[in-house]
Design a protein around this motif. Structure first.
Motif, PDB file in Angstrom:
ATOM      1  N   GLU A  21      75.436 -23.460 -53.969  1.00  9.53           N
ATOM      2  CA  GLU A  21      75.083 -23.310 -52.707  1.00  9.53           C
ATOM      3  C   GLU A  21      73.864 -24.147 -52.369  1.00  9.53           C
ATOM      4  N   ARG A  25      73.315 -26.923 -49.151  1.00 14.76           N
ATOM      5  CA  ARG A  25      72.416 -26.609 -48.448  1.00 14.76           C
ATOM      6  C   ARG A  25      71.416 -27.794 -48.134  1.00 14.76           C
ATOM      7  N   PHE A 100      70.844 -19.738 -46.726  1.00 11.69           N
ATOM      8  CA  PHE A 100      70.883 -19.446 -48.212  1.00 11.69           C
ATOM      9  C   PHE A 100      70.371 -18.052 -48.620  1.00 11.69           C
TER      10      PHE A 100
END
Length: 268
Positions: A21, A25, A100
């Motif tokens: 992730e 991002r 995040f």
């Protein structure tokens, strides 16, 4: 016969998901900067002309900016356009950072973090705008009028760019002082009373920082140091307001807690 999952594999799985992730991002943030840069590149010379206008307007008649290196006419506007793209993408980059870390925050932390992120971006932009519209005209007027007689002012475009980018960054960071002051108070690292007693040292420290981050002249140092100190006072003000709000909330919650306890005693 089924095998029992290894605890190490179970522990590594969430870590790998977080890393994937994070990479996603970061790629989105870089892509946003690239898209903005490509959209602005056609106007790179116009952007440089706009940034150079505070100096160009004050140059003596017959003077102009020069390029002392072969690649400077290309590299200086290219570098400035890339920096502008990064500045313009800051809200989206911070949004990706927020997306995040937000799942790991409590509700009260989320409620505090969103205004702080928004205000920090606005303050950084305000610092850069203050440097361009207030500091640059005064600073360049001083520099162009104090030169020895017979010396023609012809600034190199690359040297000028490095100079103004340094000031943009210095003023943008300096305008973050209210956020830093508020966070120190809100986190309990210090108190409003303690910071209030240190006002003389803070005032002196602002001028020391102004001396280190700006050119060696009184005007630019004062134009950075004075706003820094005023913004420090703004941070103290918001710290006081936040403390009063917490005290009011605690005072309102205490009678409610007592009433609930007494109700429970009556039922027993």
């Amino acid at each position: 016969m089924s095998q029992t999952p290894d605890p190490k594999d179970l522990a590594q799985a969430p870590l790998i998901e977080h890393l994937i992730e994070l990479r996603s991002r970061l790629m989105r943030a870089v892509l946003a900067i690239l898209v903005i840069f490509l959209g602005l590149y056609a106007f790179s010379n116009d952007i440089y002309t706009f940034v150079a206008q505070p100096l160009m307007a004050l140059l003596p008649e017959g003077s102009q900016m020069i390029a002392t290196e072969v690649a400077s006419p290309f590299l200086a506007p290219f570098k400035l356009t890339l920096v502008v793209a990064v500045f313009a993408a800051i809200p989206y980059v911070l949004h990706q950072a927020w997306a995040f870390v937000a799942p790991g925050l409590y509700d009260n932390e989320k409620a505090l973090a969103i205004p702080l992120l928004a205000s920090s971006v606005l303050l950084f932009y305000a610092g850069a705008a203050f440097a361009y519209y207030v500091v640059f005209p005064l600073l360049f007027q001083f520099f162009t009028q104090t030169g020895p007689e017979g010396v023609t002012v012809m600034t190199d475009i690359n040297a000028y760019l490095n100079f103004v980018l340094k000031l943009f960054f210095a003023f943008g960071v300096a305008f973050e002082i209210p956020i830093a002051t508020f966070l120190l108070i809100a986190s309990g690292a210090t108190t409003v009373e303690s910071l209030s007693k240190k006002r003389p040292y803070i005032f002196l420290g602002c001028f020391v920082i102004g001396m280190l981050l700006t050119p060696p002249d009184v005007i630019s140092q004062s134009l950075l140091a004075v706003p820094m100190y005023l913004l420090y006072e703004v941070g103290l003000l918001f710290g006081r307001l936040a403390r009063q709000r917490r005290a009011t909330s605690a005072a309102e919650a205490e009678p409610n807690a007592k009433s609930s306890d007494s109700t429970g005693d009556d039922r027993s």
